[in-house]
Design a protein around this motif. Structure first.
Motif, PDB file in Angstrom:
ATOM      1  N   THR A 182      48.890  55.421 -75.670  1.00 40.47           N
ATOM      2  CA  THR A 182      47.591  55.302 -76.341  1.00 40.47           C
ATOM      3  C   THR A 182      46.727  56.537 -76.118  1.00 40.47           C
ATOM      4  N   HIS A 183      47.091  57.401 -75.152  1.00 45.67           N
ATOM      5  CA  HIS A 183      46.352  58.645 -74.915  1.00 45.67           C
ATOM      6  C   HIS A 183      47.182  59.557 -74.019  1.00 45.67           C
ATOM      7  N   SER A 184      46.872  60.839 -74.069  1.00 46.88           N
ATOM      8  CA  SER A 184      47.596  61.831 -73.273  1.00 46.88           C
ATOM      9  C   SER A 184      47.046  61.928 -71.862  1.00 46.88           C
ATOM     10  N   LEU A 185      47.936  62.341 -70.958  1.00 46.72           N
ATOM     11  CA  LEU A 185      47.558  62.586 -69.569  1.00 46.72           C
ATOM     12  C   LEU A 185      47.724  64.056 -69.188  1.00 46.72           C
ATOM     13  N   ARG A 186      48.743  64.709 -69.759  1.00 46.19           N
ATOM     14  CA  ARG A 186      49.021  66.106 -69.406  1.00 46.19           C
ATOM     15  C   ARG A 186      49.921  66.702 -70.488  1.00 46.19           C
ATOM     16  N   TYR A 187      49.774  68.008 -70.715  1.00 45.35           N
ATOM     17  CA  TYR A 187      50.589  68.705 -71.709  1.00 45.35           C
ATOM     18  C   TYR A 187      50.830  70.126 -71.218  1.00 45.35           C
ATOM     19  N   VAL A 188      52.076  70.578 -71.310  1.00 43.87           N
ATOM     20  CA  VAL A 188      52.438  71.930 -70.882  1.00 43.87           C
ATOM     21  C   VAL A 188      53.282  72.586 -71.958  1.00 43.87           C
ATOM     22  N   SER A 189      52.935  73.812 -72.329  1.00 43.87           N
ATOM     23  CA  SER A 189      53.756  74.588 -73.252  1.00 43.87           C
ATOM     24  C   SER A 189      54.135  75.906 -72.593  1.00 43.87           C
TER      25      SER A 189
END
Length: 267
Positions: A105-112
């Motif tokens: 339902t929602h993001s916690l962390r994102y890495v590119s």
């Protein structure tokens, strides 16, 4: 014939390489609780074509569930890479990772982690749902802090949030998505149904047209740009094909292999 060159044209190519792992900025407004159509072990493999030339590959995977700062989390991973003949003059090895709550339902962390020719950059977005804020880091340095809506997704996890929803013709929908620098509300429209021929068989699909007005880079600079995604018309809602039209040509991502989620043990 020189297909790609250093500078803006090659950057446009890289943008489209990442479509399948990062440009699905859309999902229905009202999400209802229902079993997830994906799970750990699922793996989707794509070929990326520039006009009719096979130029790269992309893979989307649902990794084993994990935790982010003690919070149970879903873990998604995507990669995009050029094929050997393109590697000789512009090698791309990009990785994107995303973590959400278990219900997506929602993001916690994102890495590119971008590695494109001589260019490389590692970016991280940390989501604070309680404070409704995000923090974007480049190589460990805080660069942007934004106020966010209650439910906001990163560029990759929103694809999986989309797959939770039941599609139908004429459906319109939108969502909050952020790359850590800006937040946008994307809109899209389910146009029709088509059956696509793929290496894994004929697949009935919904054809979904995505509004590109809020997308940056090559889309903003291309009059008449379009982005269309075909999702399987079954409970899995697999992204089967992506087609984009931009100033530097036509790009297509086609599903060539699908591995279903690992069966859940009854123990």
């Amino acid at each position: 014939m020189q297909i790609f060159k250093s500078g803006s044209s090659s950057r446009y190519f890289v943008l489209v390489l990442a479509l399948v792992v990062g440009l699905f900025h859309f999902l229905p407004v009202a999400a209802q609780a229902r079993p997830l159509p994906f799970g750990p072990g699922e793996k989707l493999t794509y070929e990326i074509h520039w006009t009719f030339i096979h130029a790269g590959n992309a893979v989307l995977e649902v990794m084993p569930d994990t935790e982010v700062d003690g919070v149970p989390a879903r873990y998604f991973r995507g990669t995009a890479s050029t094929v050997p003949w393109v590697d000789k003059f512009y090698k791309v090895r990009d990785t994107m990772e995303s973590w959400t709550d278990l219900d997506v339902t929602h993001s916690l962390r994102y890495v590119s982690d971008q590695n494109e020719g001589k260019y490389s950059k590692k970016a991280e977005i940390v989501f604070d749902p309680a404070a409704r804020r995000t923090f974007r880091y480049i190589e460990g340095d805080l660069r942007h802090e934004l106020e966010q809506p209650e439910h906001v997704f990163d560029p990759m996890s929103v694809l999986f949030a989309f797959r939770k929803e039941i599609l139908f013709k004429t459906m319109r929908f939108g969502a909050n998505v952020t790359d850590g620098k800006v937040s946008v509300v994307g809109e899209s429209f389910v146009e029709d149904m088509e059956t696509l021929k793929t290496p894994i068989g004929d697949i009935p699909c919904f054809r979904v047209r995505l509004d590109v007005r809020n997308l940056s880079g090559v889309f903003r600079k291309s009059p008449g740009a379009e982005l269309i995604v075909w999702f399987s018309a079954d409970s899995r809602r697999i992204p089967v094909k992506v087609r984009s039209k931009v100033v530097v040509g036509h790009f297509t991502l086609e599903l060539v292999d699908y591995q279903p989620p690992t069966p859940v043990s009854a123990d």
